[in-house]
Design an enzyme around this catalytic site. Structure first.
Site, PDB file in Angstrom:
ATOM      1  N   SER A  79       1.230  -0.922   0.000  1.00  0.00           N
ATOM      2  CA  SER A  79      -0.253  -0.128   0.195  1.00  0.00           C
ATOM      3  C   SER A  79       1.042   1.410   0.114  1.00  0.00           C
ATOM      4  O   SER A  79       1.585   1.523  -0.843  1.00  0.00           O
ATOM      5  CB  SER A  79      -0.880   0.364   1.507  1.00  0.00           C
ATOM      6  OG  SER A  79      -2.314   0.514   0.551  1.00  0.00           O
ATOM      7  N   ASP A 142      -9.283  -5.123  -5.633  1.00  0.00           N
ATOM      8  CA  ASP A 142      -8.837  -4.654  -4.126  1.00  0.00           C
ATOM      9  C   ASP A 142     -10.230  -3.191  -3.551  1.00  0.00           C
ATOM     10  O   ASP A 142     -10.749  -2.281  -4.679  1.00  0.00           O
ATOM     11  CB  ASP A 142      -7.991  -3.595  -3.827  1.00  0.00           C
ATOM     12  CG  ASP A 142      -7.206  -3.022  -3.126  1.00  0.00           C
ATOM     13  OD1 ASP A 142      -7.921  -2.376  -2.261  1.00  0.00           O
ATOM     14  OD2 ASP A 142      -5.876  -3.236  -2.693  1.00  0.00           O
ATOM     15  N   HIS A 170      -7.179  -5.898   0.029  1.00  0.00           N
ATOM     16  CA  HIS A 170      -6.211  -4.873   0.488  1.00  0.00           C
ATOM     17  C   HIS A 170      -5.103  -5.606   0.603  1.00  0.00           C
ATOM     18  O   HIS A 170      -4.510  -5.081   0.576  1.00  0.00           O
ATOM     19  CB  HIS A 170      -6.289  -4.419   0.926  1.00  0.00           C
ATOM     20  CG  HIS A 170      -5.660  -2.994   0.651  1.00  0.00           C
ATOM     21  ND1 HIS A 170      -5.130  -2.174  -0.266  1.00  0.00           N
ATOM     22  CD2 HIS A 170      -4.953  -2.217   1.472  1.00  0.00           C
ATOM     23  CE1 HIS A 170      -4.438  -1.276  -0.442  1.00  0.00           C
ATOM     24  NE2 HIS A 170      -4.153  -0.974   0.790  1.00  0.00           N
TER      25      HIS A 170
END
Length: 189
Positions: A79, A142, A170
């Site tokens: 991320s 996602d 995610h």
């Protein structure tokens, strides 16, 4: 099992997403750290300074100076950690990068924009020159990072080795065996 000579020649640095603090209790980070360490691989997992805003001007020096990113490192970024990894390798040579749930824009979120990663074009060619390999785990479903407008752009810009899933998450799980296997293969060469 990874042969000791190969394991000793590389370090894996895990960069978490923003808000993941303490890092050892977040997602799969500690699981991956422990799995690699038990195989003899030097693995670095640290609580990040500025964990909620993940500012580039704070994170990149920390990754270089405190976590030891260099030409023997494999950077695993999840991320916001993936964006940090991408900006890092614009100017730092590493053995390889594994991006997990990467994006290229702030997604219209002020809380993401404040990091500073998204305020200029990505230097794809420089990144590729500074990495022995670039791999990418991305989920087409996602809930935070759209595949078509974000993940695909990373894949096309870097020519990543792509592992595209349909997990519907995610990559916020307690373990991540596919990532561990992928890293073991990359370390073996």
């Amino acid at each position: 099992m990874i042969p000791q000579v190969m394991a000793a020649a590389v370090s894996v640095i895990i960069l978490p997403g923003n808000g993941c603090t303490p890092v050892k209790k977040a997602n799969w980070y500690s699981w991956l750290h422990d799995s690699l360490t038990s195989s003899g691989v030097k693995t670095v997992l640290r609580d990040m300074p500025d964990p909620y805003e993940a500012k580039e001007r704070i994170w990149l020096p920390f990754i270089r100076e405190e976590m030891g990113a260099d030409e023997n490192s494999i950077i695993v970024g999840h991320s916001s950690g993936a964006e940090a990894a991408m900006r890092l390798v614009e100017n730092t040579r590493v053995r390889g990068v594994v991006l997990v749930a990467a994006c290229v824009t702030d997604l219209g979120e002020e809380s993401e924009a404040i990091s500073g990663y998204y305020n200029r074009p990505w230097k794809w060619d420089q990144m590729k020159q500074n990495c022995g390999f670039v791999s990418q785990f991305q989920d087409r479903d996602d809930p935070f990072i759209p595949w078509e407008t974000e993940g695909r752009v990373v894949h096309e810009g870097l020519g990543t080795e792509l592992m595209l899933t349909s997990r519907g998450d995610h990559f916020m799980t307690r373990d991540f065996p596919e990532l561990l296997l992928h890293l073991q293969e990359k370390i073996k060469g």
